[in-house]
Design an enzyme around this catalytic site. Sequence first.
Site, PDB file in Angstrom:
ATOM      1  N   HIS A 137     -29.315 -40.016  63.234  1.00 25.30           N
ATOM      2  CA  HIS A 137     -30.570 -40.608  63.711  1.00 25.30           C
ATOM      3  C   HIS A 137     -30.421 -42.105  63.545  1.00 25.30           C
ATOM      4  O   HIS A 137     -29.491 -42.555  62.868  1.00 25.30           O
ATOM      5  CB  HIS A 137     -31.791 -40.129  62.903  1.00 25.30           C
ATOM      6  CG  HIS A 137     -31.582 -40.235  61.424  1.00 25.30           C
ATOM      7  ND1 HIS A 137     -31.601 -41.433  60.749  1.00 25.30           N
ATOM      8  CD2 HIS A 137     -31.270 -39.300  60.492  1.00 25.30           C
ATOM      9  CE1 HIS A 137     -31.347 -41.213  59.472  1.00 25.30           C
ATOM     10  NE2 HIS A 137     -31.113 -39.936  59.282  1.00 25.30           N
ATOM     11  N   ASN A 149     -35.806 -31.590  57.315  1.00 24.79           N
ATOM     12  CA  ASN A 149     -35.069 -31.502  56.053  1.00 24.79           C
ATOM     13  C   ASN A 149     -35.736 -30.444  55.178  1.00 24.79           C
ATOM     14  O   ASN A 149     -35.079 -29.606  54.566  1.00 24.79           O
ATOM     15  CB  ASN A 149     -35.078 -32.849  55.325  1.00 24.79           C
ATOM     16  CG  ASN A 149     -34.212 -33.878  56.015  1.00 24.79           C
ATOM     17  OD1 ASN A 149     -33.231 -33.533  56.681  1.00 24.79           O
ATOM     18  ND2 ASN A 149     -34.563 -35.144  55.871  1.00 24.79           N
ATOM     19  N   ASP A 169     -25.817 -33.062  50.227  1.00 26.48           N
ATOM     20  CA  ASP A 169     -25.434 -31.657  50.453  1.00 26.48           C
ATOM     21  C   ASP A 169     -25.571 -31.274  51.923  1.00 26.48           C
ATOM     22  O   ASP A 169     -24.657 -30.729  52.532  1.00 26.48           O
ATOM     23  CB  ASP A 169     -26.247 -30.718  49.533  1.00 26.48           C
ATOM     24  CG  ASP A 169     -27.739 -30.983  49.569  1.00 26.48           C
ATOM     25  OD1 ASP A 169     -28.307 -31.099  50.654  1.00 26.48           O
ATOM     26  OD2 ASP A 169     -28.353 -31.071  48.477  1.00 26.48           O
ATOM     27  N   ARG A 170     -26.714 -31.593  52.543  1.00 26.10           N
ATOM     28  CA  ARG A 170     -26.910 -31.163  53.934  1.00 26.10           C
ATOM     29  C   ARG A 170     -25.960 -31.853  54.901  1.00 26.10           C
ATOM     30  O   ARG A 170     -25.642 -31.309  55.953  1.00 26.10           O
ATOM     31  CB  ARG A 170     -28.366 -31.369  54.368  1.00 26.10           C
ATOM     32  CG  ARG A 170     -28.908 -32.788  54.279  1.00 26.10           C
ATOM     33  CD  ARG A 170     -30.425 -32.794  54.492  1.00 26.10           C
ATOM     34  NE  ARG A 170     -31.027 -34.127  54.442  1.00 26.10           N
ATOM     35  CZ  ARG A 170     -31.355 -34.785  53.337  1.00 26.10           C
ATOM     36  NH1 ARG A 170     -31.119 -34.243  52.156  1.00 26.10           N
ATOM     37  NH2 ARG A 170     -31.916 -35.983  53.397  1.00 26.10           N
ATOM     38  N   THR A 210     -32.192 -36.074  58.939  1.00 26.26           N
ATOM     39  CA  THR A 210     -30.793 -35.825  58.578  1.00 26.26           C
ATOM     40  C   THR A 210     -30.343 -34.371  58.787  1.00 26.26           C
ATOM     41  O   THR A 210     -29.272 -34.138  59.358  1.00 26.26           O
ATOM     42  CB  THR A 210     -30.571 -36.232  57.103  1.00 26.26           C
ATOM     43  OG1 THR A 210     -30.838 -37.631  57.007  1.00 26.26           O
ATOM     44  CG2 THR A 210     -29.157 -35.937  56.635  1.00 26.26           C
TER      45      THR A 210
HETATM   46 ZN    ZN Z   1     -29.976 -39.102  57.891  1.00 27.53          ZN
HETATM   47 ZN    ZN Z   2     -33.038 -41.158  55.991  1.00 27.54          ZN
END
Ligand code: ZN
Ligand code: ZN
Length: 555
Positions: free
Chosen positions: A363, A110, A172-173, A89
Site C-alpha cells: 500500500h 489486518n 509475521d503477516r 498490510t
Molecule cells: Zn503495510
Molecule cells: Zn502501516
Amino acid sequence: MKNIITLAAALFLFIACGAQNTTTDSKSQTTSLEITERPKLVVGIVVDQMRYDYLTRFQSKFGDGGFNRMISEGFNCKNNHFNYVPTYTGPGHASVYTGTTPKIHGIIGNNWYNKETKAMVYCASDDNVKPVGTEDEAGQMSPHRMQTTTFGDENRLFTQMQGKTIGISLKDRGAILPAGHTANAAYWFHGKDEGAWITSSFYMNELPQWVKDFNVSKKAKSYLKEWNTLYDISTYTESGVDENTFEGGFKGKDKATFPYDLKKLSKENNGFDILKATPYGNSLTVDFAIAAVKAENLGKDQITDVLAVSFSATDYVGHNFGVNSKEVEDTYLRLDKDLERLFNYLDATVGKGEYTVFLTADHGAVDVPSYLESVKVPAGYVDNKDRKERFKTFLNVTYGTEAIVENISNNQIFLDRAKVKELGLKLSGVQDAIAMEQLSYPNISKVYTATTMSTTSFPVGVEELIENGFNQKRSGDVILVNDIAFISYSKTGSTHGSSSNYDTHVPLLFFGKGIKHGETFNKTIIPDIAPTISALLGISFPNGATGQPLGFVID
Ligand code: ZN
Ligand code: ZN
Ligand code: ZN
C-alpha cells in the site's frame, strides 16, 4: 542487434547447459534442459508502505545497484495500483502473492470482526499452532485464514514439493501470507527483550540450526547503535525540515531529529522492537535473507525456489515520522544500499541473470494531513467521538436499541442480524437507513450497503475498489468512505487504508531472468503480479487469481 546478441548468449547458455548434462542419462538431460529456461530463484520483494513517488523523489540519490539497477536492467510499471480497499498490510501481501483481492482470498483487513464467533480476529493468528523459537504467543501464527493459493504454492505443487518457498519479514503477516500454505518456512522477528527470528509449528517443530546460529550471533544487537543520516543531512533536499510538528518520534527523546541513540532509546521503546522503526530493521532483514539463501541452498539447482522478502521498517518509519520526513528519506536511501547488497549476493551465489526479482509495495501512504492543511490542501482528521455519539442517538431513536449494531471496524458497520429479524425489520431496509444517516456526518463522502455490493458490478472508481475488497462471508453490512486525505489517526505521522491514489499507487519493478527491459504508463494492478510470475514459470495461476499476466514484461 542487442536482441541478436541476447539470443546468441541464450543459445550459448542453452548449449553449454546441455553439454554439461551429456554425461548423465538422457532422461535427466531432457528435464534439466526444460527447467533451465526458468529462473533458479524468484525473489519477491514487498516494501511496506512504499509510495510510487519514493522511487522518483529519491532516484537521483539512489546508487546504481539497488532500485536503479532494477529500473535500468528491468521493467518499470509506472502506473501500478491496488484495485481494492482497504489498503492495509495483510490484504496487500495476500493480494500480491495470490493474484486476487480480499473478495476472493478473504484477507479483508489486518484485523476484522468475525461474524460467526462475534470476536475480532487477526489475519495471521492461529490458536491451533505453537510458537517455535519463543514461548511468546507472537509465534502462534499461520496462513489458515487466507482462502486461496499463492504462486509459491503453485510452484510447490508443480515441482512435486521440490522447489522451496521461504517467507521473511519483520512482521509475521509480511512473511506468512506471501509464503502461502505449502511453504517450507516463514520467519518473522520477535523484538522486546528477545530480538530473535521465530516461526510456528505450522511449518516446523524446531528452528533450523542456521536460524538458531543467527539468533545467537548478536546481529540484532549490533544495530542498537546511533542512527544518523547516511549522507550529510543538508543534501537531503527531497524532504521537509528535520524538526517540524508533523512527526511522532521515540519515547525518551523530545525532538524527532537526528541523531537517534537507539541503544539508549531501546529501553523506553520495547527493547529490540525499536529496530523495526529504523532502517536497520531492513538491514537485519537482508542479513537474515542472505543467511537463508546460503543455508537453504536457494537457487542452487535447476528447480525454481521462491524467496518472499518484505521490508517492514519503511512502514513503521512512515507511521512515526510521515511521508515528507528526513527519516523516511534516509530509510529509503539505506534500503537502496541493502537491496544492492542482496542483489550482489544473489549474483555471486545464484548467478547473474539466473534469478528473477519483482519489487512492489503492500500500500502507499497519505501525506500527514496536518502538513497538507498547513499548505492549504483539503485534509484533516475524522472526529470519531462525535460520530459515535450521533450514531448512538440515531439507533436509540429509530430502533429503540443500540444493540442492532454489533461492531464497527475498518470503516464497516456490522449489524446483529438476529436482532434485525427479532424486531421484524428488513435487513436491506436497515442497511439503507444506516447508510443514509452516516452520509449526513462530517467527512463521510460515500456509503454503500452489503446488499448493493452483492448485487451490483462496478467497472471503475471507488465502487470497483470497494467491490473487490468486499467479501460476502466476512465483510460488514454498511461500508463508509471518508473524504480524501481525512484520516482516523494521530496528528503526527502517516497512515494508509483508503482507495485514494496516495494509497493505491505503488511501484512495480521486475528484473532478471526472463524479464524485458522497458517501462509502461499503461495501468497495471497488484493482482497481475502473481499470474505474471506464474506465466514466467509455466505453472498454474494461483487458484483464485483474477489478475492477468503482464505479457509485455516477459522476454
Ligand atoms: Zn503495510
Ligand atoms: Zn502501516
Ligand atoms: Zn525529523
